[in-house]
Design a protein around this motif. Structure first.
Motif, PDB file in Angstrom:
ATOM      1  N   VAL A 380      -9.390   4.084   6.036  1.00  0.00           N
ATOM      2  CA  VAL A 380      -8.027   3.565   6.171  1.00  0.00           C
ATOM      3  C   VAL A 380      -7.208   4.163   5.032  1.00  0.00           C
ATOM      4  O   VAL A 380      -7.439   3.864   3.856  1.00  0.00           O
ATOM      5  CB  VAL A 380      -8.013   2.026   6.130  1.00  0.00           C
ATOM      6  CG1 VAL A 380      -6.580   1.515   6.227  1.00  0.00           C
ATOM      7  CG2 VAL A 380      -8.844   1.470   7.284  1.00  0.00           C
ATOM      8  N   GLN A 381      -6.243   5.007   5.393  1.00  0.00           N
ATOM      9  CA  GLN A 381      -5.451   5.759   4.430  1.00  0.00           C
ATOM     10  C   GLN A 381      -4.205   4.968   4.025  1.00  0.00           C
ATOM     11  O   GLN A 381      -3.493   4.420   4.860  1.00  0.00           O
ATOM     12  CB  GLN A 381      -5.042   7.102   5.037  1.00  0.00           C
ATOM     13  CG  GLN A 381      -4.338   8.050   4.090  1.00  0.00           C
ATOM     14  CD  GLN A 381      -4.051   9.399   4.743  1.00  0.00           C
ATOM     15  OE1 GLN A 381      -4.048   9.510   5.983  1.00  0.00           O
ATOM     16  NE2 GLN A 381      -3.834  10.412   3.940  1.00  0.00           N
ATOM     17  N   ASN A 382      -3.976   4.928   2.729  1.00  0.00           N
ATOM     18  CA  ASN A 382      -2.797   4.276   2.170  1.00  0.00           C
ATOM     19  C   ASN A 382      -1.706   5.333   2.005  1.00  0.00           C
ATOM     20  O   ASN A 382      -1.808   6.217   1.149  1.00  0.00           O
ATOM     21  CB  ASN A 382      -3.159   3.643   0.814  1.00  0.00           C
ATOM     22  CG  ASN A 382      -2.036   2.848   0.208  1.00  0.00           C
ATOM     23  OD1 ASN A 382      -0.892   2.891   0.655  1.00  0.00           O
ATOM     24  ND2 ASN A 382      -2.360   2.113  -0.857  1.00  0.00           N
ATOM     25  N   LEU A 383      -0.652   5.237   2.820  1.00  0.00           N
ATOM     26  CA  LEU A 383       0.416   6.231   2.815  1.00  0.00           C
ATOM     27  C   LEU A 383       1.582   5.844   1.918  1.00  0.00           C
ATOM     28  O   LEU A 383       2.613   6.540   1.889  1.00  0.00           O
ATOM     29  CB  LEU A 383       0.928   6.456   4.240  1.00  0.00           C
ATOM     30  CG  LEU A 383      -0.117   7.024   5.209  1.00  0.00           C
ATOM     31  CD1 LEU A 383       0.436   7.074   6.622  1.00  0.00           C
ATOM     32  CD2 LEU A 383      -0.578   8.403   4.756  1.00  0.00           C
ATOM     33  N   PHE A 394      -0.554   1.714   6.286  1.00  0.00           N
ATOM     34  CA  PHE A 394      -1.980   2.049   6.356  1.00  0.00           C
ATOM     35  C   PHE A 394      -2.275   2.645   7.725  1.00  0.00           C
ATOM     36  O   PHE A 394      -1.832   2.113   8.753  1.00  0.00           O
ATOM     37  CB  PHE A 394      -2.843   0.804   6.144  1.00  0.00           C
ATOM     38  CG  PHE A 394      -2.670   0.180   4.788  1.00  0.00           C
ATOM     39  CD1 PHE A 394      -3.369   0.646   3.702  1.00  0.00           C
ATOM     40  CD2 PHE A 394      -1.787  -0.885   4.608  1.00  0.00           C
ATOM     41  CE1 PHE A 394      -3.212   0.067   2.445  1.00  0.00           C
ATOM     42  CE2 PHE A 394      -1.623  -1.469   3.372  1.00  0.00           C
ATOM     43  CZ  PHE A 394      -2.328  -0.986   2.282  1.00  0.00           C
ATOM     44  N   GLU A 395      -3.020   3.762   7.752  1.00  0.00           N
ATOM     45  CA  GLU A 395      -3.363   4.422   9.010  1.00  0.00           C
ATOM     46  C   GLU A 395      -4.835   4.789   9.031  1.00  0.00           C
ATOM     47  O   GLU A 395      -5.449   5.036   7.984  1.00  0.00           O
ATOM     48  CB  GLU A 395      -2.512   5.682   9.216  1.00  0.00           C
ATOM     49  CG  GLU A 395      -1.061   5.409   9.527  1.00  0.00           C
ATOM     50  CD  GLU A 395      -0.313   6.683   9.907  1.00  0.00           C
ATOM     51  OE1 GLU A 395      -0.957   7.765   9.916  1.00  0.00           O
ATOM     52  OE2 GLU A 395       0.897   6.591  10.187  1.00  0.00           O
ATOM     53  N   ASP A 396      -5.391   4.868  10.240  1.00  0.00           N
ATOM     54  CA  ASP A 396      -6.770   5.295  10.435  1.00  0.00           C
ATOM     55  C   ASP A 396      -6.829   6.812  10.294  1.00  0.00           C
ATOM     56  O   ASP A 396      -6.251   7.547  11.087  1.00  0.00           O
ATOM     57  CB  ASP A 396      -7.238   4.862  11.825  1.00  0.00           C
ATOM     58  CG  ASP A 396      -8.647   5.335  12.139  1.00  0.00           C
ATOM     59  OD1 ASP A 396      -9.351   5.800  11.219  1.00  0.00           O
ATOM     60  OD2 ASP A 396      -9.048   5.247  13.318  1.00  0.00           O
ATOM     61  N   ALA A 397      -7.547   7.286   9.276  1.00  0.00           N
ATOM     62  CA  ALA A 397      -7.663   8.725   9.043  1.00  0.00           C
ATOM     63  C   ALA A 397      -9.083   9.219   9.273  1.00  0.00           C
ATOM     64  O   ALA A 397      -9.430  10.316   8.819  1.00  0.00           O
ATOM     65  CB  ALA A 397      -7.214   9.044   7.620  1.00  0.00           C
TER      66      ALA A 397
END
Length: 580
Positions: A380-383, A394-397
């Protein structure tokens, strides 16, 4: 470099790795099922226990008819000094080579290492190998008690014993010493003391919740609250209120409130759950304190059946629910690092079951020694700031970074570290029932990360029951090393070496099963920057025997500049309090 990780603390009702028998079920009968080697091992273990009781008796060993059997000197005089510092003295010896003695004299010499007043206070034997045709067993021996020359003494040794008599009632006939180690703590009191009662809040609701086991609560709380029978709920340490002291967040099973405890100046804990806003009743497996929004205080992320739940620290240990990431439902433990170097810390979620509904059930691994039917893990990427008054995005990377490769294992824990020395964070994942995986981070200009799964290529083959992973520089050569917590199984070591075990299977498959029972693994970094390579130093370092290990971490216990290893271990508590 900011790297965070969780250590999942498993309760005494921890997850099993095999079939669980109800208390009313009959115990297995090895001989009736053709496993005469196991019946022999059980009978030998019972006799060894009597030997241990003799060592612990105030009068000393009373051996009866076996008093004069031939035996190596079990406490050698020519011990080699391996370590000496203000806290510990360690001496070792290998296999016996000198004149032999009798069992009674050898045991008297062994007991003489301990205080005459107290003697040996704890004695354990573990039979790890059986040669049925030769009537020989091999066993670990562990003795502990006050030392004759002051302080506390622990002896760990390996013996071989030849037996006579019948398989049902074996009698020792000869004893050999294979290895011997003595560790003396120079002070009379233990290095650590149980401070639970001293620091735990005195309130009835806290003590009632924490001093009862999972079975007690399962009798009172409905199943729909996800009160799982396996209490794999973790802890998070961090400075929640900004006073410079570590505080404690305790994840709880479904239907029980999560708890935040703030450390007071005297070291005691104050229950701050009510005012913190963190007392949710959702089943919570893992948690991390970390500064997600870069405002200087510790936020909190938790892993629940519905996904990752993010709480913003609004000051003085008050938290506000700000976001939920549903992509990683029913995660277990969490590990965090800024993998893409964008200035915001990201979260890797380890998952165990493919279906979150299976969390209360035993795993069904396929194949058992290399299972690939577990749950997918997620990155889970913190943008950073969300904009329009929002908090963070937060996005699924997982897929775009290549972390979907080899990603259907039964994962318990992960650790981030720069394993190849190129300046970015790589990822190692410990998996139950088979091979662990390692992803190297190829960070390209612009912050785009692409991970390559190369564990087998760089010497990180580990096929045990992976429970935890920790990194350090254990040989102080400037390269990162890796320690993996697995399960040591004396029964597994015995059974997998018998001709009856999986006859007809290739030698390589048998070796995979033997590796699963070996225990913990230590890998030493040997590569150059950007070209990682690891050597398996598990056996030569003596670090495999962590017993039924769950978590592990490096710590310099004696302040000598070298990283030691701490291993949390244990199993389900049975009717006997010393069964661990």
């Amino acid at each position: 470099m900011r790297v965070y990780s969780t250590l999942t603390v498993l309760g005494l009702a921890g997850v099993l790795a095999g079939v669980v028998a109800r208390a009313a079920d009959p115990l297995p009968q090895p001989a009736a099922e053709g496993w005469t080697s196991e019946a022999f091992a059980e009978a030998a273990a019972a006799e060894l226990k009597h030997l241990g009781e003799a060592l612990q008796s105030a009068e000393g060993p009373a051996l009866g008819p076996i008093v004069g059997i031939p035996c190596d000197v079990l406490r050698p005089a020519d011990l080699t000094l391996e370590n000496k510092d203000p806290a510990f003295v360690v001496r070792r010896a290998g296999a016996a080579t000198g004149p032999r003695t009798t069992l009674s004299d050898a045991l008297a010499g062994l007991r003489g290492a301990f205080s005459r007043e107290t003697g040996v206070t704890r004695c354990k034997f573990k039979v790890i190998d059986v040669r049925e045709t030769d009537r020989i067993t091999r066993q670990f021996v562990s003795l502990f008690g006050p030392a004759a020359d002051g302080g506390l003494l622990e002896i760990n040794a390996t013996w071989r014993v030849r037996w006579t008599g019948t398989a049902e009632a074996p009698v020792p006939a000869e004893v050999w010493r294979e290895a011997h180690e003595e560790t003396r703590h120079t002070r009379p009191e233990p290095l650590f003391a149980d401070a639970t009662d001293a620091v735990l809040p005195k309130s009835d609701d806290v003590r009632r919740q924490f001093l009862h086991g999972t079975d007690t609560w399962r009798e009172q709380i409905e199943v729909f609250n996800r009160m799982y029978k396996f209490a794999y709920n973790g802890l998070a340490l961090g400075d929640a209120d900004g006073d410079g002291r570590d505080d404690l967040f305790s994840c709880q099973n479904g239907g029980l409130p999560n708890r935040l405890f703030l450390q007071q100046p005297d070291g005691r804990l104050r229950d701050a759950t009510a005012e913190s806003g963190l007392g949710s009743l959702d089943a919570t497996q893992g948690a991390l304190f970390l500064d997600l929004d870069n405002d200087g205080d510790q936020d909190l992320v938790t892993s629940m059946p519905s996904g990752l739940v993010f709480f913003e620290n609004t000051g003085k240990a008050r938290f506000a629910l700000r976001a939920r990431s549903p992509v990683a439902e029913a995660g277990y433990s969490l590990a965090a690092a800024d993998f893409d170097r964008n200035g915001f810390v990201d979260i890797y979620v380890c998952r165990y079951h493919a279906d979150r509904k299976e969390g209360a059930q035993l795993a069904v691994p396929v194949p058992y020694f290399n299972a690939e039917n577990g749950g997918a893990n997620y990155l889970v990427q913190n943008l950073g700031p969300a904009g329009n008054g929002g908090w963070l995005r937060f996005e699924d990377a997982t897929r775009e970074t290549g972390l979907d490769a080899n990603n259907s294992r039964f994962s318990f824990a992960a650790v981030w570290d720069d394993l190849d020395g190129d300046g970015d964070d790589d990822l190692y994942v410990a998996n139950d029932f088979g091979r662990n995986v390692c992803y190297l981070n190829d960070l390209v200009p612009g912050g785009r990360a692409v991970f390559r799964e190369i564990a087998m290529d760089i010497g990180l083959k580990d096929g045990g029951f992976g429970m935890s992973a920790a990194t350090g520089d254990f040989d102080r050569d400037g390269r990162r090393d890796l320690y993996v917590g697995n399960m040591f199984s004396s029964a597994g070591n015995r059974v997998t070496r018998q001709p009856k075990f999986r006859p007809g299977d290739p030698v390589g498959i048998i070796g995979e099963f033997q590796l699963m029972a070996r225990g913990n693994s230590l890998f030493l970094g040997r590569g150059d920057p950007g070209r990682p390579r690891f050597d398996d130093a598990s056996l030569v370092s003596g670090t495999t025997m962590g017993r039924w290990a769950w978590g592990s971490m490096p710590a310099d216990l004696n302040n000598d500049g070298w990283e030691d290893l701490v291993v949390a271990n244990g199993y389900i508590t049975g009717r006997k309090p010393d069964d661990l």
